[in-house]
Design a protein around this motif. Structure first.
Motif, PDB file in Angstrom:
ATOM      1  N   GLY A   1      24.554  15.557 127.273  1.00 41.50           N
ATOM      2  CA  GLY A   1      23.946  14.798 126.194  1.00 41.50           C
ATOM      3  C   GLY A   1      22.976  15.598 125.336  1.00 41.50           C
ATOM      4  N   ARG A   2      22.503  16.741 125.858  1.00 37.57           N
ATOM      5  CA  ARG A   2      21.577  17.567 125.086  1.00 37.57           C
ATOM      6  C   ARG A   2      22.351  18.558 124.225  1.00 37.57           C
ATOM      7  NH1 ARG A   2      16.472  16.968 127.585  1.00 37.57           N
ATOM      8  NH2 ARG A   2      15.654  18.014 125.735  1.00 37.57           N
ATOM      9  N   ILE A   3      21.623  19.329 123.439  1.00 34.30           N
ATOM     10  CA  ILE A   3      22.248  20.322 122.580  1.00 34.30           C
ATOM     11  C   ILE A   3      22.428  21.643 123.322  1.00 34.30           C
ATOM     12  CG2 ILE A   3      20.025  21.049 121.620  1.00 34.30           C
ATOM     13  CD1 ILE A   3      21.485  21.574 118.950  1.00 34.30           C
ATOM     14  N   SER A   4      23.583  22.279 123.111  1.00 29.77           N
ATOM     15  CA  SER A   4      23.817  23.640 123.601  1.00 29.77           C
ATOM     16  C   SER A   4      23.821  24.559 122.387  1.00 29.77           C
ATOM     17  CB  SER A   4      25.177  23.747 124.302  1.00 29.77           C
ATOM     18  OG  SER A   4      25.221  22.990 125.481  1.00 29.77           O
ATOM     19  N   ILE A   5      23.079  25.658 122.485  1.00 31.50           N
ATOM     20  CA  ILE A   5      23.050  26.643 121.397  1.00 31.50           C
ATOM     21  C   ILE A   5      23.426  27.997 121.966  1.00 31.50           C
ATOM     22  CG2 ILE A   5      21.654  27.787 119.644  1.00 31.50           C
ATOM     23  CD1 ILE A   5      19.866  25.302 119.579  1.00 31.50           C
ATOM     24  N   LEU A   6      24.532  28.518 121.479  1.00 38.29           N
ATOM     25  CA  LEU A   6      25.002  29.830 121.908  1.00 38.29           C
ATOM     26  C   LEU A   6      24.843  30.803 120.749  1.00 38.29           C
ATOM     27  CD1 LEU A   6      27.189  27.508 123.172  1.00 38.29           C
ATOM     28  CD2 LEU A   6      27.739  29.530 124.491  1.00 38.29           C
TER      29      LEU A   6
ATOM     30  N   ARG B   1      31.712  17.709 117.245  1.00 35.72           N
ATOM     31  CA  ARG B   1      30.464  18.022 117.948  1.00 35.72           C
ATOM     32  C   ARG B   1      30.059  19.490 117.805  1.00 35.72           C
ATOM     33  NH1 ARG B   1      30.629  18.068 123.102  1.00 35.72           N
ATOM     34  NH2 ARG B   1      32.906  18.186 123.367  1.00 35.72           N
ATOM     35  N   PHE B   2      30.911  20.283 117.193  1.00 38.66           N
ATOM     36  CA  PHE B   2      30.688  21.734 117.110  1.00 38.66           C
ATOM     37  C   PHE B   2      30.302  22.159 115.694  1.00 38.66           C
ATOM     38  CE2 PHE B   2      32.343  22.488 121.315  1.00 38.66           C
ATOM     39  CZ  PHE B   2      33.252  21.457 121.509  1.00 38.66           C
ATOM     40  N   THR B   3      29.228  22.926 115.602  1.00 39.04           N
ATOM     41  CA  THR B   3      28.788  23.464 114.318  1.00 39.04           C
ATOM     42  C   THR B   3      28.472  24.936 114.500  1.00 39.04           C
ATOM     43  OG1 THR B   3      27.811  21.336 113.705  1.00 39.04           O
ATOM     44  CG2 THR B   3      27.123  23.266 112.434  1.00 39.04           C
ATOM     45  N   VAL B   4      28.958  25.742 113.579  1.00 39.25           N
ATOM     46  CA  VAL B   4      28.621  27.155 113.606  1.00 39.25           C
ATOM     47  C   VAL B   4      27.772  27.465 112.384  1.00 39.25           C
ATOM     48  CG1 VAL B   4      30.826  27.766 112.516  1.00 39.25           C
ATOM     49  CG2 VAL B   4      29.516  29.520 113.705  1.00 39.25           C
TER      50      VAL B   4
ATOM     51  N   SER C   1      25.398  31.326 115.335  1.00 34.28           N
ATOM     52  CA  SER C   1      25.168  30.498 116.509  1.00 34.28           C
ATOM     53  C   SER C   1      26.154  29.337 116.517  1.00 34.28           C
ATOM     54  CB  SER C   1      23.723  29.999 116.548  1.00 34.28           C
ATOM     55  OG  SER C   1      23.439  29.210 115.414  1.00 34.28           O
ATOM     56  N   LEU C   2      26.444  28.888 117.707  1.00 33.02           N
ATOM     57  CA  LEU C   2      27.314  27.715 117.910  1.00 33.02           C
ATOM     58  C   LEU C   2      26.473  26.610 118.527  1.00 33.02           C
ATOM     59  CD1 LEU C   2      30.180  26.390 118.060  1.00 33.02           C
ATOM     60  CD2 LEU C   2      30.330  27.351 120.371  1.00 33.02           C
ATOM     61  N   HIS C   3      26.465  25.457 117.870  1.00 32.98           N
ATOM     62  CA  HIS C   3      25.742  24.307 118.376  1.00 32.98           C
ATOM     63  C   HIS C   3      26.740  23.266 118.859  1.00 32.98           C
ATOM     64  CE1 HIS C   3      21.709  25.076 116.127  1.00 32.98           C
ATOM     65  NE2 HIS C   3      22.343  26.197 116.380  1.00 32.98           N
ATOM     66  N   ILE C   4      26.503  22.751 120.039  1.00 36.26           N
ATOM     67  CA  ILE C   4      27.354  21.692 120.599  1.00 36.26           C
ATOM     68  C   ILE C   4      26.460  20.481 120.847  1.00 36.26           C
ATOM     69  CG2 ILE C   4      28.981  21.048 122.402  1.00 36.26           C
ATOM     70  CD1 ILE C   4      29.328  24.034 123.036  1.00 36.26           C
ATOM     71  N   VAL C   5      26.742  19.395 120.112  1.00 34.14           N
ATOM     72  CA  VAL C   5      25.920  18.194 120.244  1.00 34.14           C
ATOM     73  C   VAL C   5      26.801  16.944 120.195  1.00 34.14           C
ATOM     74  CG1 VAL C   5      24.015  16.857 119.277  1.00 34.14           C
ATOM     75  CG2 VAL C   5      24.012  19.336 119.034  1.00 34.14           C
ATOM     76  N   PRO C   6      26.732  16.036 121.167  1.00 39.73           N
ATOM     77  CA  PRO C   6      26.042  16.237 122.442  1.00 39.73           C
ATOM     78  C   PRO C   6      26.920  17.031 123.412  1.00 39.73           C
ATOM     79  CG  PRO C   6      27.077  14.077 122.400  1.00 39.73           C
ATOM     80  CD  PRO C   6      27.384  14.728 121.054  1.00 39.73           C
ATOM     81  N   SER C   7      26.315  17.749 124.302  1.00 38.91           N
ATOM     82  CA  SER C   7      27.082  18.533 125.276  1.00 38.91           C
ATOM     83  C   SER C   7      27.679  17.597 126.330  1.00 38.91           C
ATOM     84  CB  SER C   7      26.169  19.549 125.963  1.00 38.91           C
ATOM     85  OG  SER C   7      25.597  20.421 125.007  1.00 38.91           O
ATOM     86  N   GLN C   8      28.898  17.967 126.776  1.00 34.82           N
ATOM     87  CA  GLN C   8      29.594  17.188 127.788  1.00 34.82           C
ATOM     88  C   GLN C   8      29.994  18.107 128.937  1.00 34.82           C
ATOM     89  OE1 GLN C   8      32.934  15.549 125.658  1.00 34.82           O
ATOM     90  NE2 GLN C   8      31.663  14.156 124.435  1.00 34.82           N
TER      91      GLN C   8
END
Lengths: 115, 114
Positions: B16-21, B61-64, B74-81
């Protein structure tokens, strides 16, 4: 539609032996690539075929590696003789003919273990 | 010399939180940047890409995000599953010249905890 298929999925050989990996790209894909990933490291480019012609083989490590693509269809990558440092996962990928955005379709890889 | 760098080998986030790679590159000739996702015993699968003329690309859910001046994306995944748990590879590609090879980073292993 079938994806990129690779054979074998895993091969264990002794140093000095020969191994041949095979890749069948997605039907109609002119571009075929070989990549390799050594454990924990980046996926590294080996070579690129356009149909049956080698477009770029700058990533091939040395002359123990030989890649072919007969008739512009499937490709083989032969390692002869294999060395310990050749161990890793060899990925094949393919894409359409027109120069694109770099999106490639990868196979599941062939894991090579050299003992 | 690595042209594409992923300095974080692993990342752990809560569902449910954000992942930032993150990913850094050194070659200013790259035209496209891509993210691939890889599950164990499978090949990498394309996730999302961005052209060097853009600074953001979104797909569900994916934004670069691309910062050309900093040579950083960076790659943002919101919400993370939990199903997002995989190794994520950053890759770059130059459409110029004769070679069409992708240059990959070492990957970041994302773990999404339920």
């Amino acid at each position: 539609e079938a994806g990129v298929t690779q054979f074998p999925s895993h091969s264990v050989i002794e140093k000095g032996q020969t191994v041949t990996l095979r890749c069948d790209p997605i039907s109609g894909h002119d571009n075929l690539y070989w990549y390799r990933r050594v454990m924990g490291k980046e996926i590294k480019f080996l070579l690129h075929f356009v149909k049956e012609s080698k477009q770029d083989e700058s990533g091939m490590p040395n002359n123990r590696f030989l890649a072919e693509r007969t008739g512009g269809t499937y490709s083989t990558l032969k390692v002869q003789p294999a060395e310990l440092e050749d161990s890793g996962v060899y990925f094949c990928a393919s894409s359409w003919g027109a120069r694109g955005t770099g999106e490639l379709f990868f196979g599941e890889g062939s894991r090579l273990t050299v003992l | 010399d690595q042209q594409v760098k992923q300095n974080s080998p692993s990342l752990s986030v809560q569902e449910g939180r954000i992942s930032i790679l993150n990913c850094d590159y050194t070659n200013s000739m790259f035209d496209y940047f891509l993210w691939y996702k890889k599950y164990p015993a499978e090949g990498p699968t394309f996730l999302i890409s961005i052209s060097s003329i853009k600074d953001k690309n979104e797909d569900g859910r994916f934004t670069v995000f691309l910062n050309k001046s900093a040579k950083h994306l960076s790659l943002h995944i919101v919400p993370s599953q939990p199903g997002d748990s995989a190794v994520y590879f950053c890759a770059a590609y130059s459409a110029q010249g004769g070679s069409e090879k992708l240059v990959f980073g070492k990957g970041t292993k994302l773990t999404v905890n339920p």
